[in-house]
Write a protein that holds these residues in place. Sequence first.
Motif, mmCIF file in Angstrom:
data_model
loop_
_atom_site.group_PDB
_atom_site.id
_atom_site.type_symbol
_atom_site.label_atom_id
_atom_site.label_comp_id
_atom_site.label_asym_id
_atom_site.label_seq_id
_atom_site.Cartn_x
_atom_site.Cartn_y
_atom_site.Cartn_z
ATOM 1 N N LEU A 196 54.941 32.309 33.845
ATOM 2 C CA LEU A 196 55.928 31.309 33.450
ATOM 3 C C LEU A 196 57.095 32.006 32.767
ATOM 4 O O LEU A 196 56.924 33.051 32.126
ATOM 5 N N ARG A 197 58.297 31.420 32.898
ATOM 6 C CA ARG A 197 59.484 31.939 32.260
ATOM 7 C C ARG A 197 60.212 30.805 31.527
ATOM 8 O O ARG A 197 60.335 29.704 32.049
ATOM 9 N N TYR A 198 60.686 31.124 30.328
ATOM 10 C CA TYR A 198 61.528 30.181 29.598
ATOM 11 C C TYR A 198 62.840 30.888 29.276
ATOM 12 O O TYR A 198 62.857 31.939 28.624
ATOM 13 N N GLN A 199 63.947 30.334 29.741
ATOM 14 C CA GLN A 199 65.255 30.941 29.526
ATOM 15 C C GLN A 199 65.755 30.583 28.131
ATOM 16 O O GLN A 199 66.421 29.583 27.917
ATOM 17 N N SER A 200 65.430 31.441 27.178
ATOM 18 C CA SER A 200 65.836 31.215 25.793
ATOM 19 C C SER A 200 67.232 31.783 25.568
ATOM 20 O O SER A 200 67.760 32.523 26.396
ATOM 21 N N PRO A 201 67.861 31.480 24.432
ATOM 22 C CA PRO A 201 69.199 32.031 24.143
ATOM 23 C C PRO A 201 69.213 33.559 24.044
ATOM 24 O O PRO A 201 70.272 34.171 24.193
ATOM 25 N N VAL A 202 68.067 34.183 23.818
ATOM 26 C CA VAL A 202 68.018 35.652 23.690
ATOM 27 C C VAL A 202 67.447 36.313 24.934
ATOM 28 O O VAL A 202 67.177 37.514 24.930
ATOM 29 N N GLY A 203 67.265 35.551 26.011
ATOM 30 C CA GLY A 203 66.731 36.117 27.238
ATOM 31 C C GLY A 203 65.435 35.448 27.646
ATOM 32 O O GLY A 203 64.865 34.639 26.904
ATOM 33 N N PRO A 204 64.914 35.781 28.847
ATOM 34 C CA PRO A 204 63.692 35.144 29.331
ATOM 35 C C PRO A 204 62.473 35.485 28.472
ATOM 36 O O PRO A 204 62.222 36.662 28.181
ATOM 37 N N ILE A 205 61.755 34.460 28.043
ATOM 38 C CA ILE A 205 60.452 34.651 27.403
ATOM 39 C C ILE A 205 59.410 34.573 28.511
ATOM 40 O O ILE A 205 59.382 33.609 29.277
ATOM 41 N N ARG A 206 58.554 35.573 28.588
ATOM 42 C CA ARG A 206 57.705 35.762 29.774
ATOM 43 C C ARG A 206 56.224 35.698 29.418
ATOM 44 O O ARG A 206 55.768 36.321 28.461
ATOM 45 N N ILE A 207 55.478 34.937 30.222
ATOM 46 C CA ILE A 207 54.014 34.908 30.150
ATOM 47 C C ILE A 207 53.478 35.206 31.541
ATOM 48 O O ILE A 207 53.786 34.487 32.494
ATOM 49 N N ASP A 208 52.709 36.279 31.687
ATOM 50 C CA ASP A 208 52.157 36.689 32.982
ATOM 51 C C ASP A 208 50.649 36.843 32.878
ATOM 52 O O ASP A 208 50.135 37.375 31.890
ATOM 53 N N LEU A 209 49.954 36.407 33.912
ATOM 54 C CA LEU A 209 48.511 36.598 34.012
ATOM 55 C C LEU A 209 48.237 37.380 35.285
ATOM 56 O O LEU A 209 48.470 36.891 36.392
ATOM 57 N N GLY A 210 47.799 38.632 35.127
ATOM 58 C CA GLY A 210 47.557 39.503 36.271
ATOM 59 C C GLY A 210 46.082 39.669 36.566
ATOM 60 O O GLY A 210 45.258 39.749 35.643
ATOM 61 N N PHE A 211 45.734 39.733 37.862
ATOM 62 C CA PHE A 211 44.346 39.869 38.301
ATOM 63 C C PHE A 211 44.199 41.157 39.123
ATOM 64 O O PHE A 211 44.982 41.397 40.048
ATOM 65 N N LYS A 212 43.218 41.952 38.800
ATOM 66 C CA LYS A 212 42.930 43.147 39.596
ATOM 67 C C LYS A 212 42.393 42.730 40.961
ATOM 68 O O LYS A 212 41.541 41.835 41.059
ATOM 69 N N LEU A 213 42.874 43.392 42.007
ATOM 70 C CA LEU A 213 42.407 43.086 43.355
ATOM 71 C C LEU A 213 41.259 43.994 43.786
ATOM 72 O O LEU A 213 40.651 43.744 44.833
ATOM 73 N N ASP A 214 40.975 45.029 42.999
ATOM 74 C CA ASP A 214 39.879 45.948 43.345
ATOM 75 C C ASP A 214 39.147 46.389 42.078
ATOM 76 O O ASP A 214 39.238 47.539 41.666
ATOM 77 N N ARG A 215 38.469 45.440 41.452
ATOM 78 C CA ARG A 215 37.736 45.769 40.214
ATOM 79 C C ARG A 215 36.731 46.880 40.476
ATOM 80 O O ARG A 215 36.058 46.902 41.507
ATOM 81 N N ARG A 216 36.636 47.786 39.506
ATOM 82 C CA ARG A 216 35.720 48.914 39.643
ATOM 83 C C ARG A 216 34.683 48.910 38.535
ATOM 84 O O ARG A 216 34.852 48.258 37.508
ATOM 85 N N GLU A 217 33.636 49.671 38.761
ATOM 86 C CA GLU A 217 32.528 49.723 37.822
ATOM 87 C C GLU A 217 32.811 50.775 36.751
ATOM 88 O O GLU A 217 33.029 51.952 37.055
ATOM 89 N N LEU A 218 32.830 50.339 35.497
ATOM 90 C CA LEU A 218 33.026 51.267 34.391
ATOM 91 C C LEU A 218 31.731 51.980 34.040
ATOM 92 O O LEU A 218 31.723 53.148 33.650
ATOM 93 N N ALA A 219 30.648 51.268 34.146
ATOM 94 C CA ALA A 219 29.304 51.789 33.884
ATOM 95 C C ALA A 219 28.359 50.964 34.742
ATOM 96 O O ALA A 219 28.735 49.905 35.255
ATOM 97 N N PRO A 220 27.127 51.443 34.974
ATOM 98 C CA PRO A 220 26.198 50.673 35.801
ATOM 99 C C PRO A 220 26.072 49.220 35.330
ATOM 100 O O PRO A 220 25.710 48.953 34.192
ATOM 101 N N GLY A 221 26.450 48.286 36.216
ATOM 102 C CA GLY A 221 26.366 46.869 35.900
ATOM 103 C C GLY A 221 27.514 46.329 35.072
ATOM 104 O O GLY A 221 27.509 45.146 34.715
ATOM 105 N N ARG A 222 28.517 47.170 34.762
ATOM 106 C CA ARG A 222 29.648 46.732 33.923
ATOM 107 C C ARG A 222 30.958 46.964 34.660
ATOM 108 O O ARG A 222 31.362 48.096 34.890
ATOM 109 N N LEU A 223 31.619 45.859 35.054
ATOM 110 C CA LEU A 223 32.875 45.929 35.790
ATOM 111 C C LEU A 223 34.074 45.863 34.843
ATOM 112 O O LEU A 223 33.961 45.446 33.693
ATOM 113 N N GLU A 224 35.215 46.273 35.359
ATOM 114 C CA GLU A 224 36.460 46.134 34.623
ATOM 115 C C GLU A 224 36.763 44.655 34.386
ATOM 116 O O GLU A 224 36.276 43.780 35.097
#
Length: 310
Positions: A269-297
């Motif tokens: 989402l973007r809000y055009q404030s007087p000091v510029g765009p205020i930004r909220i982004d939600l990003g999703f990994k498309l290739d989650r990997r295993e950090l440890a056995p049974g534990r994903l990113e």
Amino acid sequence: REPRAFSTLADVLVTGIIDRAIRSSFNFITREVRAETGLRLNQRYSLAARYSYRHTELFDERFTDAEKPLIDRVFPQLRISKFSASAIRDTRNDVIDPDSGVFVIMDSELAARAVGSEVGFTKTFLQGFGFYRMPTARRTVLAVGARVGAAHGFQRLVVRQGPDGEPIPAPDGGSVVDVVQDLPASERFFAGGDTTVRGFSLDRLGTAATISPTGFPTGGNGLIVLNAEIRATVVGSIGAVGFLDAGNVFPRATDLDFGRLRAAAGVGLRYQSPVGPIRIDLGFKLDRRELAPGRLERRSVLHISLGQAF
């Protein structure tokens, strides 16, 4: 600051800094000198050149070995003397929130012991961004970007030290000396976060060679970041975006490989404030990997910031 120095069209700026401060786990003093000049060739093209010298000393240190890599990145305890130059092409119709035009910048740096630097390296960073307003009733902008960085360190001799900080003696009576050519942490490339690949936390994107076993980012000499984003006005000052990011950090410039990029997609989402765009982004990994056995990113990362991602 001297505008139109020496009766030319170039502006010159010289800056000197002495900074001494007390922190909770260490104290430091930094001495820095910068001299830079810029020349605007016309409305689209400009050039810049810089020289900088910086030296930081830490004392009264009270931090652990695990905290040292982070401190070294922000406060490099090396004398760095370097020259750099930039070439810029800018046809954007708005610097803060453009909907047409391109912005291309190439930065090159050279640090050498011949000019007083303790480490020598070359570094090039190329960035290009394009913006296109789509023919729709509501303001809709397609924004794309690409960033590629490559660096190479010159060999230098370093005395190997033991856990007590003293030089390790060699069999011949001298000290053990290692030949290294890595860059200081402050000069390496990092990726991940609200302005690069938004499915990752700040600086947490990299290969196995640029992320420590504990998950701490050590950075690398090669970088690729690609971005594409659709920005659409919803109502009034409120806008929405959909984006696709990809990138990675590589230990050496010769390791750059577009086939090893990690991707993320998301919405915001973007809000055009007087000091510029205020930004909220939600990003999703498309290739989650295993950090440890049974534990994903983590699957997703939320970013809140000011200004567009690029």
